[in-house]
Design an enzyme around this catalytic site. Structure first.
Site, short mmCIF file in Angstrom:
data_model
loop_
_atom_site.label_atom_id
_atom_site.label_comp_id
_atom_site.label_asym_id
_atom_site.label_seq_id
_atom_site.Cartn_x
_atom_site.Cartn_y
_atom_site.Cartn_z
N LYS A 202 0.86 -1.17 0.00
CA LYS A 202 0.00 0.00 0.00
C LYS A 202 0.90 1.23 0.00
O LYS A 202 1.39 1.67 1.03
CB LYS A 202 -0.92 0.05 1.21
CG LYS A 202 -2.01 1.13 1.08
CD LYS A 202 -2.51 1.64 2.40
CE LYS A 202 -1.66 2.77 2.94
NZ LYS A 202 -1.69 4.00 2.10
N GLU A 275 10.24 1.55 10.62
CA GLU A 275 11.17 2.68 10.60
C GLU A 275 10.33 3.93 10.79
O GLU A 275 9.49 4.27 9.95
CB GLU A 275 11.96 2.76 9.30
CG GLU A 275 13.21 3.61 9.47
CD GLU A 275 13.42 4.61 8.38
OE1 GLU A 275 12.89 5.73 8.49
OE2 GLU A 275 14.10 4.27 7.39
N CYS A 309 13.41 11.13 7.16
CA CYS A 309 13.43 10.68 8.55
C CYS A 309 14.82 10.74 9.16
O CYS A 309 14.95 10.83 10.39
CB CYS A 309 12.86 9.26 8.64
SG CYS A 309 13.66 8.10 7.53
N GLU A 407 9.20 16.30 16.06
CA GLU A 407 9.74 16.19 14.72
C GLU A 407 8.99 17.17 13.81
O GLU A 407 7.77 17.13 13.71
CB GLU A 407 9.58 14.77 14.20
CG GLU A 407 10.19 14.56 12.81
CD GLU A 407 10.02 13.13 12.33
OE1 GLU A 407 10.91 12.64 11.62
OE2 GLU A 407 8.99 12.50 12.65
#
Length: 538
Positions: A202, A275, A309, A407
């Site tokens: 997906k 992750e 990331c 973040e």
């Protein structure tokens, strides 16, 4: 005008835009014929669409899958996986090597798609292509060695023959993010496929054409089409269905969603790799080459507009060089070229959409309102595109400010000063995240020692993130809230397999025999254990 915009205007921050879009347009690249070709195997009768960050306009109409369509995709994949697993591993690996060559031959096609779907600069799109090619080459060459049966010493040497086998898990469910739609879709799929698994992926709807192009190319390289299924739809709708039916789940995305994925996988006792987020730190030591560190900080903080990331959001600089470093870093940042051309030249592109723009603006505006100093950037650039935001440097950031701990996932970095290296390590580790970090020094030995003290899955000395990520024989992943499991290297492929130990006992059983009673057998085995230790057997 917000506080940060007023401040930016006052200090004259104004990164230039590159030239207007080149000869190729979205209509030239994403044709009805291409959409039909890429979506021909997608199961779904609904309709959805994706959009271009460069302009905010619709890019393509797409099929949309339902939870029932996900079930169908898994059913098809399970049937196809049986024969794919029986294909010799060297033949499976050859598909990856052919795919490697096709990616390089037809790179212009996928670079255009990546740019149109993510808004990133072309060089940053090429970084994705490099990562995919390296992974394809590595697993194309090394998969047979990783997967071939391995002999181990048995409990009683010569009498016990032990072989470790690696079997594919079955059908891997992969949920891929929008920020690196080529590398974090097909790049993670390659080891799963070469290990003999089928795949149901997906991709994010906004960047699914890139993933579908990758699927189309690996099928051209020889992968049976039914082995690789793609479903398209909203994450909250069909994401749980992926987790519900997969034999193993691979997820890249936010920490919040990663926890939900992990809970769903745990309920079914299936494996998962995650992750997740990061608030990555860069340490510039007193003896660092200031010019190189400043140039490296631009790459580390602003690649893909900070939507990476492993990019740097916290920059710790030794007090003795902080003033000079900030001056040079700010000068490079202010000179960056922003642009949306389907050509090389821009040094930074757009944010992907309104949500990322709003988070970035909120973090910057709140920090400035609470006393942080804007060194560079801090303003949106609607004159270039609806989601462009200037690369931004903040100084004087403190813990109550959201940008300090949350973040951002945008082109924003905060500067902090330190006087002692132990202090710097402690500050860098003072976060719930643990994905990536960076150390800059002329003393490589000391840099590596400090790197080993940082609680992140990867650490780069004298670079931001590329060397550790690109060294695909080594594992890459996060500690703490940054995830579970690793991609790359042996861990990156073996996680997609089940280990099986086959032990063949010969000549005598591991039990009393040859007329020995229990006591004599116990004495015999005790002596045998002593002898094996003296022979340094492991």
């Amino acid at each position: 005008m917000t506080d940060s915009q007023a401040t930016a205007a006052a200090i004259g921050t104004n990164p230039t835009a590159t030239a207007p879009e080149g000869a190729r347009t979205a209509a030239d690249v994403v044709t009805p014929e291409l959409i039909a070709q890429l979506t021909r195997d997608v199961i779904g009768s609904g309709r959805t669409a994706n959009h271009m960050p460069f302009t905010g306009e619709k890019l393509a109409d797409l099929p949309e899958s339902t939870p029932e369509d996900v079930v169908t995709a898994f059913e098809r994949a399970r049937v196809a996986q049986i024969s794919w697993e029986r294909t010799p591993v060297r033949q499976r690996a050859a598909v990856l090597l052919r795919f490697h060559d096709l990616v390089l031959q037809r790179q212009a096609e996928v670079l255009d798609l990546i740019q149109l779907e993510t808004g990133k600069a072309r060089l940053h799109a090429h970084e994705e292509l490099q990562a995919v090619a390296v992974a394809a080459r590595h697993y194309g060459r090394k998969a047979p060695a990783y997967l071939n049966p391995k002999r181990h010493t048995g409990v009683v040497p010569t009498l016990t023959k032990v072989t470790e086998h690696r079997h594919p898990r079955g059908v891997v469910g992969q949920i891929a993010p929008w920020n690196y739609p080529f590398e974090l879709s097909i790049g993670d799929a390659l080891p799963a496929l070469v290990a003999g698994n089928a795949l149901v992926m997906k991709p994010d709807t906004e960047t699914c054409l890139t993933a579908l192009w990758a699927r189309d190319l690996i099928i051209e390289a020889g992968l049976p089409a039914e082995v690789f299924q793609v479903v398209i739809g909203d994450g909250p709708v069909i994401g749980p269905e992926i987790v519900k039916h997969a034999d193993y789940v691979s997820f890249t995305g936010s920490t919040r969603t990663g926890r939900e994925v992990a809970q769903g996988a745990a309920a079914r006792l299936v494996g998962v790799s995650l992750e997740l987020g990061g608030k990555n730190a860069m340490l510039v030591l007193h003896d660092a080459d200031i010019d190189k560190a400043a140039a490296g900080a631009v790459r580390a903080c602003f690649s893909s507009a900070g939507q990476l990331c492993i990019s740097i959001e916290r920059l710790y600089v030794h007090e003795s060089i902080a003033e000079e470093f900030v001056e040079r870093f700010a000068a490079r940042t202010k000179a960056m070229r922003l642009g949306r051309s389907l050509a090389y030249g821009a040094e930074m592109g757009s944010l992907v959409g309104e949500r990322q723009l709003e988070t970035t603006k909120r973090h910057v505006d709140e920090a400035v309102a609470k006393g942080a100093k804007l060194i560079a950037g801090g303003v949106a650039r609607p004159d270039i595109g609806p989601y462009f935001f200037e690369p931004t440097i903040l100084d004087g950031v403190e813990s109550p400010m959201a940008v300090c701990g949350e973040e951002t996932f945008g082109p924003v970095v905060s500067i902090y000063r330190f006087t002692d290296e132990n202090e710097a390590v402690e500050l860098a580790n003072a976060t719930s995240y643990g994905l990536n970090s960076s150390v800059w020094t002329k003393d490589g030995s000391r840099g590596r020692k400090i790197a080993a003290r940082l609680r992140t899955g990867t650490v780069n000395v004298n670079e931001g993130f590329a060397p550790a990520y690109g060294s695909v024989q080594s594992p890459m992943g996060g500690m703490k809230d940054s995830g579970l499991g690793r991609r790359h290297g042996s861990e990156g492929i073996l996680k997609y397999t089940e280990a099986q130990t086959v032990a063949h006992q010969r000549l005598m059983p591991l039990a009393p025999s040859f007329g020995m009673d229990d006591e004599k057998y116990a004495a015999f085995m005790s002596l045998s254990l002593k002898v094996m230790k003296s022979l340094r057997l492991r």
